[in-house]
Structures are given as C-alpha cells and as structure tokens.
Design a protein around this motif. Sequence first.
Motif, PDB file in Angstrom:
ATOM      1  N   ASN A  51       0.805  -1.214   0.000  1.00  0.00           N
ATOM      2  CA  ASN A  51       0.000   0.000   0.000  1.00  0.00           C
ATOM      3  C   ASN A  51       0.854   1.288   0.000  1.00  0.00           C
ATOM      4  O   ASN A  51       0.319   2.389  -0.081  1.00  0.00           O
ATOM      5  CB  ASN A  51      -0.976  -0.113   1.187  1.00  0.00           C
ATOM      6  CG  ASN A  51      -1.422   1.171   1.763  1.00  0.00           C
ATOM      7  OD1 ASN A  51      -0.643   1.862   2.423  1.00  0.00           O
ATOM      8  ND2 ASN A  51      -2.658   1.521   1.539  1.00  0.00           N
ATOM      9  N   MET A  53       2.566   2.572   2.347  1.00  0.00           N
ATOM     10  CA  MET A  53       2.721   3.302   3.602  1.00  0.00           C
ATOM     11  C   MET A  53       4.206   3.335   3.925  1.00  0.00           C
ATOM     12  O   MET A  53       4.684   4.260   4.562  1.00  0.00           O
ATOM     13  CB  MET A  53       1.956   2.594   4.734  1.00  0.00           C
ATOM     14  CG  MET A  53       0.461   2.840   4.666  1.00  0.00           C
ATOM     15  SD  MET A  53      -0.426   1.791   5.813  1.00  0.00           S
ATOM     16  CE  MET A  53      -0.704   2.934   7.147  1.00  0.00           C
ATOM     17  N   MET A  83      -6.621   0.605  -2.961  1.00  0.00           N
ATOM     18  CA  MET A  83      -6.165  -0.418  -2.019  1.00  0.00           C
ATOM     19  C   MET A  83      -6.600  -0.011  -0.626  1.00  0.00           C
ATOM     20  O   MET A  83      -5.919   0.757   0.041  1.00  0.00           O
ATOM     21  CB  MET A  83      -4.633  -0.493  -2.026  1.00  0.00           C
ATOM     22  CG  MET A  83      -4.044  -0.842  -3.346  1.00  0.00           C
ATOM     23  SD  MET A  83      -2.257  -0.993  -3.142  1.00  0.00           S
ATOM     24  CE  MET A  83      -1.747   0.019  -4.471  1.00  0.00           C
ATOM     25  N   GLY A  84      -7.735  -0.488  -0.185  1.00  0.00           N
ATOM     26  CA  GLY A  84      -8.218  -0.139   1.148  1.00  0.00           C
ATOM     27  C   GLY A  84      -7.426  -0.891   2.202  1.00  0.00           C
ATOM     28  O   GLY A  84      -7.001  -2.010   1.980  1.00  0.00           O
ATOM     29  N   MET A  85      -7.222  -0.231   3.321  1.00  0.00           N
ATOM     30  CA  MET A  85      -6.449  -0.875   4.387  1.00  0.00           C
ATOM     31  C   MET A  85      -7.294  -0.971   5.656  1.00  0.00           C
ATOM     32  O   MET A  85      -7.956  -0.003   6.039  1.00  0.00           O
ATOM     33  CB  MET A  85      -5.182  -0.047   4.630  1.00  0.00           C
ATOM     34  CG  MET A  85      -4.226  -0.657   5.595  1.00  0.00           C
ATOM     35  SD  MET A  85      -2.849  -1.499   4.761  1.00  0.00           S
ATOM     36  CE  MET A  85      -1.965  -2.143   6.162  1.00  0.00           C
ATOM     37  N   PHE A  87      -7.032  -2.231   9.780  1.00  0.00           N
ATOM     38  CA  PHE A  87      -5.989  -2.393  10.793  1.00  0.00           C
ATOM     39  C   PHE A  87      -6.483  -3.163  12.023  1.00  0.00           C
ATOM     40  O   PHE A  87      -7.665  -3.099  12.372  1.00  0.00           O
ATOM     41  CB  PHE A  87      -5.517  -1.013  11.272  1.00  0.00           C
ATOM     42  CG  PHE A  87      -5.071  -0.107  10.145  1.00  0.00           C
ATOM     43  CD1 PHE A  87      -3.746  -0.090   9.734  1.00  0.00           C
ATOM     44  CD2 PHE A  87      -5.962   0.729   9.500  1.00  0.00           C
ATOM     45  CE1 PHE A  87      -3.315   0.741   8.704  1.00  0.00           C
ATOM     46  CE2 PHE A  87      -5.556   1.571   8.464  1.00  0.00           C
ATOM     47  CZ  PHE A  87      -4.231   1.573   8.068  1.00  0.00           C
ATOM     48  N   ASN A  91      -7.745   2.101  13.855  1.00  0.00           N
ATOM     49  CA  ASN A  91      -7.271   3.425  13.405  1.00  0.00           C
ATOM     50  C   ASN A  91      -8.399   4.390  13.068  1.00  0.00           C
ATOM     51  O   ASN A  91      -8.337   5.113  12.072  1.00  0.00           O
ATOM     52  CB  ASN A  91      -6.311   3.297  12.213  1.00  0.00           C
ATOM     53  CG  ASN A  91      -5.011   2.615  12.591  1.00  0.00           C
ATOM     54  OD1 ASN A  91      -4.923   1.999  13.646  1.00  0.00           O
ATOM     55  ND2 ASN A  91      -4.006   2.722  11.754  1.00  0.00           N
ATOM     56  N   HIS A 104     -14.478  10.547   6.273  1.00  0.00           N
ATOM     57  CA  HIS A 104     -13.059  10.866   6.430  1.00  0.00           C
ATOM     58  C   HIS A 104     -12.235   9.951   5.517  1.00  0.00           C
ATOM     59  O   HIS A 104     -11.307  10.384   4.840  1.00  0.00           O
ATOM     60  CB  HIS A 104     -12.697  10.650   7.899  1.00  0.00           C
ATOM     61  CG  HIS A 104     -11.261  10.863   8.248  1.00  0.00           C
ATOM     62  ND1 HIS A 104     -10.718  12.105   8.378  1.00  0.00           N
ATOM     63  CD2 HIS A 104     -10.265   9.977   8.517  1.00  0.00           C
ATOM     64  CE1 HIS A 104      -9.430  11.973   8.721  1.00  0.00           C
ATOM     65  NE2 HIS A 104      -9.137  10.704   8.804  1.00  0.00           N
ATOM     66  N   TYR A 109      -6.282  10.958   2.119  1.00  0.00           N
ATOM     67  CA  TYR A 109      -5.177  11.520   2.869  1.00  0.00           C
ATOM     68  C   TYR A 109      -5.287  13.020   3.087  1.00  0.00           C
ATOM     69  O   TYR A 109      -4.449  13.609   3.738  1.00  0.00           O
ATOM     70  CB  TYR A 109      -3.859  11.119   2.197  1.00  0.00           C
ATOM     71  CG  TYR A 109      -3.725   9.643   2.338  1.00  0.00           C
ATOM     72  CD1 TYR A 109      -3.177   9.102   3.492  1.00  0.00           C
ATOM     73  CD2 TYR A 109      -4.277   8.786   1.396  1.00  0.00           C
ATOM     74  CE1 TYR A 109      -3.131   7.748   3.687  1.00  0.00           C
ATOM     75  CE2 TYR A 109      -4.234   7.417   1.586  1.00  0.00           C
ATOM     76  CZ  TYR A 109      -3.661   6.903   2.732  1.00  0.00           C
ATOM     77  OH  TYR A 109      -3.629   5.565   2.926  1.00  0.00           O
ATOM     78  N   SER A 111      -6.500  14.611   5.207  1.00  0.00           N
ATOM     79  CA  SER A 111      -7.171  14.505   6.498  1.00  0.00           C
ATOM     80  C   SER A 111      -7.396  15.855   7.172  1.00  0.00           C
ATOM     81  O   SER A 111      -8.221  15.964   8.059  1.00  0.00           O
ATOM     82  CB  SER A 111      -6.429  13.535   7.415  1.00  0.00           C
ATOM     83  OG  SER A 111      -5.071  13.494   7.127  1.00  0.00           O
ATOM     84  N   ARG A 160     -14.973   2.466   5.891  1.00  0.00           N
ATOM     85  CA  ARG A 160     -14.084   3.552   5.483  1.00  0.00           C
ATOM     86  C   ARG A 160     -13.245   3.146   4.271  1.00  0.00           C
ATOM     87  O   ARG A 160     -12.964   3.960   3.392  1.00  0.00           O
ATOM     88  CB  ARG A 160     -13.161   3.927   6.651  1.00  0.00           C
ATOM     89  CG  ARG A 160     -12.174   5.040   6.311  1.00  0.00           C
ATOM     90  CD  ARG A 160     -11.258   5.365   7.467  1.00  0.00           C
ATOM     91  NE  ARG A 160     -10.505   4.186   7.881  1.00  0.00           N
ATOM     92  CZ  ARG A 160      -9.787   4.112   8.987  1.00  0.00           C
ATOM     93  NH1 ARG A 160      -9.739   5.130   9.814  1.00  0.00           N
ATOM     94  NH2 ARG A 160      -9.140   3.006   9.286  1.00  0.00           N
ATOM     95  N   GLN A 164     -14.103   4.115  -0.702  1.00  0.00           N
ATOM     96  CA  GLN A 164     -13.178   4.531  -1.759  1.00  0.00           C
ATOM     97  C   GLN A 164     -13.289   3.658  -3.006  1.00  0.00           C
ATOM     98  O   GLN A 164     -12.521   3.825  -3.947  1.00  0.00           O
ATOM     99  CB  GLN A 164     -11.737   4.459  -1.243  1.00  0.00           C
ATOM    100  CG  GLN A 164     -11.545   5.225   0.035  1.00  0.00           C
ATOM    101  CD  GLN A 164     -10.244   5.993   0.023  1.00  0.00           C
ATOM    102  OE1 GLN A 164      -9.897   6.637  -0.946  1.00  0.00           O
ATOM    103  NE2 GLN A 164      -9.524   5.929   1.120  1.00  0.00           N
TER     104      GLN A 164
HETATM  105  P1  ADP Z   1      -1.139   9.878   9.700  1.00  0.00           P
HETATM  106  O1  ADP Z   1      -1.693  11.175  10.157  1.00  0.00           O
HETATM  107  O2  ADP Z   1      -0.883   8.897  10.820  1.00  0.00           O
HETATM  108  O3  ADP Z   1       0.006   9.971   8.711  1.00  0.00           O
HETATM  109  P2  ADP Z   1      -2.602   9.075   7.357  1.00  0.00           P
HETATM  110  O4  ADP Z   1      -2.659  10.419   6.721  1.00  0.00           O
HETATM  111  O5  ADP Z   1      -1.692   8.031   6.795  1.00  0.00           O
HETATM  112  O6  ADP Z   1      -2.339   9.199   8.931  1.00  0.00           O
HETATM  113  O7  ADP Z   1      -4.065   8.485   7.393  1.00  0.00           O
HETATM  114  C1  ADP Z   1      -5.143   9.257   7.829  1.00  0.00           C
HETATM  115  C2  ADP Z   1      -6.241   8.344   8.301  1.00  0.00           C
HETATM  116  O8  ADP Z   1      -6.580   7.400   7.285  1.00  0.00           O
HETATM  117  C3  ADP Z   1      -5.864   7.540   9.521  1.00  0.00           C
HETATM  118  O9  ADP Z   1      -6.983   7.490  10.387  1.00  0.00           O
HETATM  119  C4  ADP Z   1      -5.533   6.180   8.998  1.00  0.00           C
HETATM  120  O10 ADP Z   1      -5.861   5.163   9.899  1.00  0.00           O
HETATM  121  C5  ADP Z   1      -6.430   6.083   7.781  1.00  0.00           C
HETATM  122  N1  ADP Z   1      -5.829   5.319   6.708  1.00  0.00           N
HETATM  123  C6  ADP Z   1      -4.526   5.244   6.404  1.00  0.00           C
HETATM  124  N2  ADP Z   1      -4.342   4.477   5.330  1.00  0.00           N
HETATM  125  C7  ADP Z   1      -5.571   4.074   4.937  1.00  0.00           C
HETATM  126  C8  ADP Z   1      -6.049   3.275   3.863  1.00  0.00           C
HETATM  127  N3  ADP Z   1      -5.235   2.740   2.973  1.00  0.00           N
HETATM  128  N4  ADP Z   1      -7.384   3.086   3.771  1.00  0.00           N
HETATM  129  C9  ADP Z   1      -8.205   3.617   4.664  1.00  0.00           C
HETATM  130  N5  ADP Z   1      -7.817   4.391   5.677  1.00  0.00           N
HETATM  131  C10 ADP Z   1      -6.524   4.618   5.830  1.00  0.00           C
END
Ligand code: ADP
Length: 239
Positions: A51, A53, A83-85, A87, A91, A104, A109, A111, A160, A164
Amino acid sequence: KALLQLNGVSKQYGKDTKALSDVTFSVNEGEFVSIIGPSGAGKSTLLRCINRMIDATEGEILFDQTNLNSLGKRDLRKARTKMGMIFQHYNLVNRLSVIENVLHGRLGYKSVLAGMFGVYKEDEKKEALKILQALGLGDQIYKRCDQLSGGQKQRVGIARALIQDPRLLLCDEPIASLDPNASKIIMDHLKTISTSMGITVLVNLHQVDVALAYSDRIIGVSKGKVVYDGPPKNITNEQ
Ligand code: ADP
Ligand code: ADP
C-alpha cells in the motif's frame, strides 16, 4: 488476471532487521488470500509495502500491471485509494461519529479537510449510509466511535475502506483484538465483500483455522520469506 504482482520484494529496517527477503507472488483479481505466520514474520510489513505506507528496499510491486513507483504524486494517491487498508487497532478517529469516520476515509489523505464537516456532498453521505447499512451499522451512524464495541469499530474500518471503491482490501490482523463471535462477523463480511463485490482480499492472520476456513489460497511467511503458497487443504496435511 493478476491484480497484484510482487517480484523479489525485500524490506530492510535500519542495519540489522531484514523484515522481508525476496518475496515473489501474484494475486489474481477476486482471490481471497490469507497470509499466515508467527508474530514478527513480516506480514504487516508486507501489506504496508504493497500500500506504500512504507517503501520496499528492493524489488517491484505492480498493482493492475502498473509499477506504483513509476507514478507521479497525484496518480499514486489515486491508485492507493484502490487499495483499502484495515488495521488490527481500527485506526478510527474516536471523537468523530461513525459516519464522519467513513466520510473521512472518502477524503483519503486530505485529512486536514476531514474536520470540516459540511464539505461532504449529499451523495457521499448516502453512499456512506448504504455501506454502513450493509455492514449492520445503519442505526449507529451518529454514535461516537469510542462508544462502539471492537467488532463494530472494525466494521467502521471496513466501511471507510469500501467508500473509496477499492479493488483490493489489505487487512492487517483484522480480528486479532476481537472475541470469536465478533471475529466471525468480520470474516463473514470480508468473505461477502470478496464473493459478491469481486474485491480482492489479502488478509494477515495468525489463526490458521480461520485462514483455512475462509481462504482460496494461503501464503505462509516465516522470517521474511514465503515458505508456503497454495491451497488451504495441503497445509492441513503438512501439519
Ligand atoms: P497519519 O496522520 O498517521 O500519517 P494518514 O494520513 O496516513 O495518517 O491516514 C489518515 C487516516 O486514514 C488515519 O486514520 C488512517 O488510519 C487512515 N488510513 C490510512 N491508510 C488508509 C487506507 N489505505 N485506507 C483507509 N484508511 C486509511
Ligand atoms: P508481523 O506482522 O508478521 O508480526 P512485522 O512486519 O510487524 O511482522 O515485523 C517484521 C520484523 O520487522 C520484526 O522483526 C519487527 O520487529 C521488525 N519491524 C517492524 N516494523 C519495524 C519498524 N518500523 N522499525 C524497525 N523494525 C521493524
């Protein structure tokens, strides 16, 4: 048709820890694949490399025949939404409601914007509600996430990712913090998402019995290497 292809992927953390070494496999569209192995085997690192990360140290990862390293920032971000993640620890943003957490996810991203509710369009809210209803959370949408059970939180995590419109779901120990009842509900949802929505599922598990019950295929990982790749029934014979 391969949706995901890993060729000789390795990941080194610092000087000493080789978390993945020379991992090669491909996953076809629609497959339900479990990755099993003991704690520390490299399962989580593997999903996070896929993904993006984190970056693999060596090797290439193709998603839908495209090497994500070849994409610019914008196209990469777009590809990653496919690619949904999910955890182990969900999270979620605890102080936000269920539906806000899902929306959200829709923003991915960006955020910072996520705090500004009202930026969501009506059709996005409808879509979020539809997904939450399908996951049995239709009557919980205004609840704060910190008031939910673990199993409910994980369903919000799934919603969540689904909003997407992903082609691949990467699930990192999705049931490791849940009791058997809630675990079954989550695994059944993942199976339905795979069979009726055609979404490819790659799930890290340490419970072999669960992997055997749900998967089309199992990839066994030990000390960063693939040590088994095949149908679930052969693995039963080996043990
Ligand atoms: P951070 O502020 O820790 O860098 P990110 O910007 O990576 O966080 O992610 C923002 C939010 O999206 C977090 O709540 C995280 O858990 C969630 N998130 C991260 N990757 C994914 C993903 N691939 N799919 C869905 N949600 C994600
Ligand atoms: P698993 O998911 O199978 O438990 P991980 O991918 O979490 O395995 O870990 C694989 C190895 O990499 C372990 O030795 C772990 O300690 C190490 N590791 C994981 N994340 C990091 C990190 N951010 N920094 C350094 N080492 C890490």
